[in-house]
Design an enzyme around this catalytic site. Structure first.
Site, PDB file in Angstrom:
ATOM      1  N   ARG A 113       1.239  -1.028   0.478  1.00 55.81           N
ATOM      2  CA  ARG A 113      -0.270   0.021  -0.081  1.00 55.81           C
ATOM      3  C   ARG A 113       0.946   1.531   0.062  1.00 55.81           C
ATOM      4  O   ARG A 113       1.904   1.183   0.711  1.00 55.81           O
ATOM      5  CB  ARG A 113      -1.180   0.103   1.469  1.00 55.81           C
ATOM      6  CG  ARG A 113      -2.140   0.807   1.490  1.00 55.81           C
ATOM      7  CD  ARG A 113      -3.187   0.444   0.412  1.00 55.81           C
ATOM      8  NE  ARG A 113      -4.058   1.679   0.618  1.00 55.81           N
ATOM      9  CZ  ARG A 113      -4.995   1.683  -0.308  1.00 55.81           C
ATOM     10  NH1 ARG A 113      -5.197   1.332  -1.508  1.00 55.81           N
ATOM     11  NH2 ARG A 113      -6.061   2.224   0.163  1.00 55.81           N
ATOM     12  N   THR A 401      -9.005   0.660 -10.507  1.00 58.34           N
ATOM     13  CA  THR A 401      -8.333  -0.401  -9.566  1.00 58.34           C
ATOM     14  C   THR A 401      -8.276  -1.700 -10.642  1.00 58.34           C
ATOM     15  O   THR A 401      -9.353  -2.143 -12.005  1.00 58.34           O
ATOM     16  CB  THR A 401      -8.994  -1.592  -8.432  1.00 58.34           C
ATOM     17  OG1 THR A 401      -8.868   0.168  -7.232  1.00 58.34           O
ATOM     18  CG2 THR A 401      -8.640  -1.537  -7.407  1.00 58.34           C
ATOM     19  N   GLU A 438      -3.770   7.992  -4.184  1.00 60.83           N
ATOM     20  CA  GLU A 438      -4.128   6.560  -2.935  1.00 60.83           C
ATOM     21  C   GLU A 438      -4.860   7.353  -1.565  1.00 60.83           C
ATOM     22  O   GLU A 438      -5.352   6.751  -1.228  1.00 60.83           O
ATOM     23  CB  GLU A 438      -3.635   5.282  -2.614  1.00 60.83           C
ATOM     24  CG  GLU A 438      -3.815   3.729  -2.269  1.00 60.83           C
ATOM     25  CD  GLU A 438      -4.718   3.573  -3.701  1.00 60.83           C
ATOM     26  OE1 GLU A 438      -5.948   3.615  -3.367  1.00 60.83           O
ATOM     27  OE2 GLU A 438      -4.049   3.348  -4.701  1.00 60.83           O
ATOM     28  N   ASP A 441      -7.635   8.106  -0.312  1.00 61.99           N
ATOM     29  CA  ASP A 441      -8.454   7.006   0.477  1.00 61.99           C
ATOM     30  C   ASP A 441      -8.720   7.104   2.388  1.00 61.99           C
ATOM     31  O   ASP A 441      -9.476   6.848   3.036  1.00 61.99           O
ATOM     32  CB  ASP A 441      -8.282   5.519   0.501  1.00 61.99           C
ATOM     33  CG  ASP A 441      -8.657   5.032  -0.966  1.00 61.99           C
ATOM     34  OD1 ASP A 441      -9.527   5.863  -1.638  1.00 61.99           O
ATOM     35  OD2 ASP A 441      -7.723   4.412  -1.085  1.00 61.99           O
ATOM     36  N   SER A 466     -10.695  -0.596   0.429  1.00 65.35           N
ATOM     37  CA  SER A 466     -10.733  -1.609   0.408  1.00 65.35           C
ATOM     38  C   SER A 466     -10.521  -3.112  -0.317  1.00 65.35           C
ATOM     39  O   SER A 466     -11.847  -4.008  -0.676  1.00 65.35           O
ATOM     40  CB  SER A 466     -12.816  -1.225  -0.168  1.00 65.35           C
ATOM     41  OG  SER A 466     -13.316   0.366   0.613  1.00 65.35           O
ATOM     42  N   GLY A 486     -13.420  -1.266  -7.528  1.00 67.18           N
ATOM     43  CA  GLY A 486     -14.375  -1.237  -7.590  1.00 67.18           C
ATOM     44  C   GLY A 486     -14.980  -0.282  -6.509  1.00 67.18           C
ATOM     45  O   GLY A 486     -15.894   0.053  -6.099  1.00 67.18           O
ATOM     46  N   GLY A 487     -13.766   0.162  -6.087  1.00 71.29           N
ATOM     47  CA  GLY A 487     -13.485   1.253  -4.537  1.00 71.29           C
ATOM     48  C   GLY A 487     -14.115   0.345  -3.405  1.00 71.29           C
ATOM     49  O   GLY A 487     -13.928  -0.501  -3.572  1.00 71.29           O
TER      50      GLY A 487
HETATM   51  N1  GLY Z   1      -8.273   2.963  -3.360  1.00 75.53           N
HETATM   52  C1  GLY Z   1      -9.687   2.042  -3.343  1.00 75.53           C
HETATM   53  C2  GLY Z   1      -9.139   0.983  -2.550  1.00 75.53           C
HETATM   54  O1  GLY Z   1      -7.940   0.885  -1.626  1.00 75.53           O
HETATM   55  O2  GLY Z   1      -9.732   0.187  -2.303  1.00 75.53           O
END
Ligand code: GLY
Length: 579
Positions: A113, A401, A438, A441, A466, A486-487
């Site tokens: 991440r 994504t 990112e 988020d 997510s 899909g977020g």
């Molecule tokens: N940016 C989408 C996720 O990490 O869930």
């Protein structure tokens, strides 16, 4: 009715779907490999790969066919995806990887991440004390976190690779140098985002050459990406964190017109990929395992399934509004806990054990025992080993994504969800690839009602995700490898697909194809133009708000049984290849 629901879905996407066209287009090139159509799973004996683009699947298939591992194939596929599906993932982004190691008989995960820069503060996305407009925050350098994907690829190869590192770059280098065909989906995405892609010179020159948006079928070359790949192949990830490419990244972020960021060479040099224990939750006679915090994926999928354990979804079936009530409200309960408790565990004491405790989930599940939509959904009080109190938080996460599922010839399985967050990320390009956004988020607000928000930004912190790369286990062996973009809709996409597989007996192609019905925060989203619309009346009668809308998942699944079966979501260009 069940058969009708599935066959309607299959008919809706058959023939003219991008996936079918892609399958037709690549069939001659992949020789003996079986290629997915929209209607039946691809079957194989030895290995299988499913990605969001035929060229990426082909690169991974070549590697698997030469005796490479799932880690090797993932690297080859990711390098191609960053080129041919640049709106979704790439070297400027981050990823979570779940790995089943057949020899060790063990699951683990790698957290690649992105991290916030040292100069990030909880008010990173505030202006005059108020949260910024979402796209004002996204576009530019402010939203860019330290990319994790290059180091994740290096780490996966060092741990589990078998082929030579440089051998994994062949297809990506070839396509970057000699060109590839812009897909209809990439062209549509460029057109939809042309106003923001226009803002930065390198991005404009690449996606809007001469002021014209690239169209489907155009041949696109990326010499800057080819140069980056050559350096990556020769030197590994180091240039991204302490070398030449690091300098290009920080320069692009710090000079982003109108909205620069603070990302520095120190931030890049400090970056680490982290190994974390897989988070597993029981469902029926399986263990559903995936990525724990900083992703909310495995906890929320596991919580939704856990709350449903006492209900006979198999008897109800997929067309049942009662089944959808139970699933939708179980999902809402999980999202309420996610909003309050889940964030980067290196900064916040996440009560992961309490959230997945069977007794806690049974109590949450008992709330569903009413027959009507829950009028109010609140976070629960899981067992907690810190006396902390958090405010709720629901940041916007956009459905970009990509997901990669692989099983190799050695029995290893890999499930990796990979992202640059928004479509085209921050829109800032460096060294031939797009940089992520990112950091959006994170929560834009840092406190609410006097209480701190767990997912507020901080130096070196990872934003909550997510993404839910998942491996479903049974009797100590992997049975299903699955994930989706899909977020925050990733969580119900993956959960529903697991229910469809385990409770409703659908095959892996059907679970990627079935019409979506999902609920996160109260509104029931039904996939427009599909048989899911038939649920609208009954769900409204139960008290749900219902919205019909496009639901652009990208579920990629492999079932492991006597052989392998692969399914690619027909809503995207994905392709399963196996042998
Ligand atoms: N940016 C989408 C996720 O990490 O869930």
């Amino acid at each position: 009715m069940r058969a009708l629901l599935i066959s309607l879905a299959l008919a809706a996407w058959a023939g003219g779907s991008e996936a079918q066209q892609a399958a037709d287009a690549v069939a001659p090139e992949v020789g003996a490999f079986e290629v997915a159509g929209a209607a039946a799973p691809v079957t194989a004996e030895e290995w299988m790969i499913v990605t969001a683009h035929p060229l990426a699947s082909q690169a991974g298939a070549r590697v698997l066919g030469q005796g490479g591992t799932a880690a090797d194939a993932m690297i080859a596929a990711q390098l191609v995806l960053g080129l041919v599906e640049p709106q979704s993932s790439g070297l400027g982004g981050g990823a979570f990887l779940v790995w089943w190691d057949a020899k060790a008989g063990a699951l683990t995960t790698l957290d690649g991440r992105e991290t916030a820069p040292q100069r990030a503060t909880p008010t990173l996305f505030q202006k005059d004390g108020a949260p910024m407009d979402f796209f004002e925050a996204v576009v530019g350098g402010r939203s860019v976190g330290v990319p994790g994907t290059p180091m994740l690829l290096g780490e996966a190869h060092a741990r589990w690779g078998r082929l030579g590192w440089a051998d994994l770059f062949t297809e990506a280098q070839d396509h970057a140098t000699n060109g590839f065909e812009v897909s209809p989906r990439m062209a549509a995405s460029i057109a939809a985002n042309a106003d923001t892609l226009d803002r930065f010179t390198a991005t404009r020159d690449y996606f809007l050459p001469g002021g014209r948006a690239l169209g489907a079928g155009d041949t696109l070359r990326n010499p800057a990406y080819a140069e980056t790949l050559a350096q990556f192949a020769a030197e590994g990830p180091a240039p991204f964190y302490t070398g030449d490419i690091a300098r290009k990244i920080t320069r692009a972020v710090q000079s982003a017109r109108g909205n620069p960021g603070t990302l520095s060479l120190l931030d890049l040099a400090l970056y680490q990929v982290k190994e974390r224990a897989a988070v597993c939750a029981p469902y029926r006679d399986h263990e559903v395992c995936g990525m724990g915090p900083p992703s909310s994926g495995a906890i929320a999928v596991g919580q939704t399934l856990g709350a449903l354990g006492a209900y006979d979804l198999a008897a109800l079936g997929p067309e049942s509004a009662e089944a959808r009530r139970l699933i939708g409200d179980a999902s809402r309960l999980a999202f309420a806990d996610r909003g309050r408790y889940v964030a980067d565990p290196d900064f916040v004491p996440v009560p992961a054990k309490g959230l997945l405790d069977p007794a806690y989930l049974a109590a949450r599940g008992a709330l569903l025992n009413g027959g009507a939509a829950l009028s109010e959904v609140q976070p629960g009080t899981p067992e907690f080993d810190h006396a902390l109190n958090w405010a709720d938080n629901l940041p916007i996460e956009m459905p970009s994504t990509s997901h990669i599922s692989i099983v190799d010839g050695y029995g290893n399985a890999l499930s990796m969800t990979t992202t640059i967050e928004n479509a085209f990320g921050s829109r800032v390009m460096a060294a031939g690839f797009l940089l992520n956004n990112e950091l959006t988020d994170f929560s834009f607000a840092s406190v609410d009602g006097g209480l701190p928000i767990a997912n507020a930004a901080a130096p070196g912190k990872r934003p909550r995700s997510s993404m839910a790369p998942t491996i479903v286990m049974q009797d100590g062996a992997p049975r299903l490898v699955i994930g989706s973009p899909g977020g925050s809709r990733i969580i119900p996409y993956v959960t529903n697909a697991i229910i469809a597989y385990l409770d409703w007996g659908m095959d892996v192609q059907a679970i990627t194809t079935m019409p979506h019905a999902i609920n996160r925060f109260g509104t029931y989203d039904l996939e427009e133009g599909t048989s899911a619309e038939a649920l609208a009346g009954p769900l409204r009668d139960m008290g749900f708000d219902v919205e019909l809308r496009g639901l652009n998942s990208g579920l990629h699944a492999i079932a492991i049984g006597d052989g392998l079966q692969g399914g690619a979501d027909p809503r995207r260009e994905g392709l399963a290849i196996g042998e």
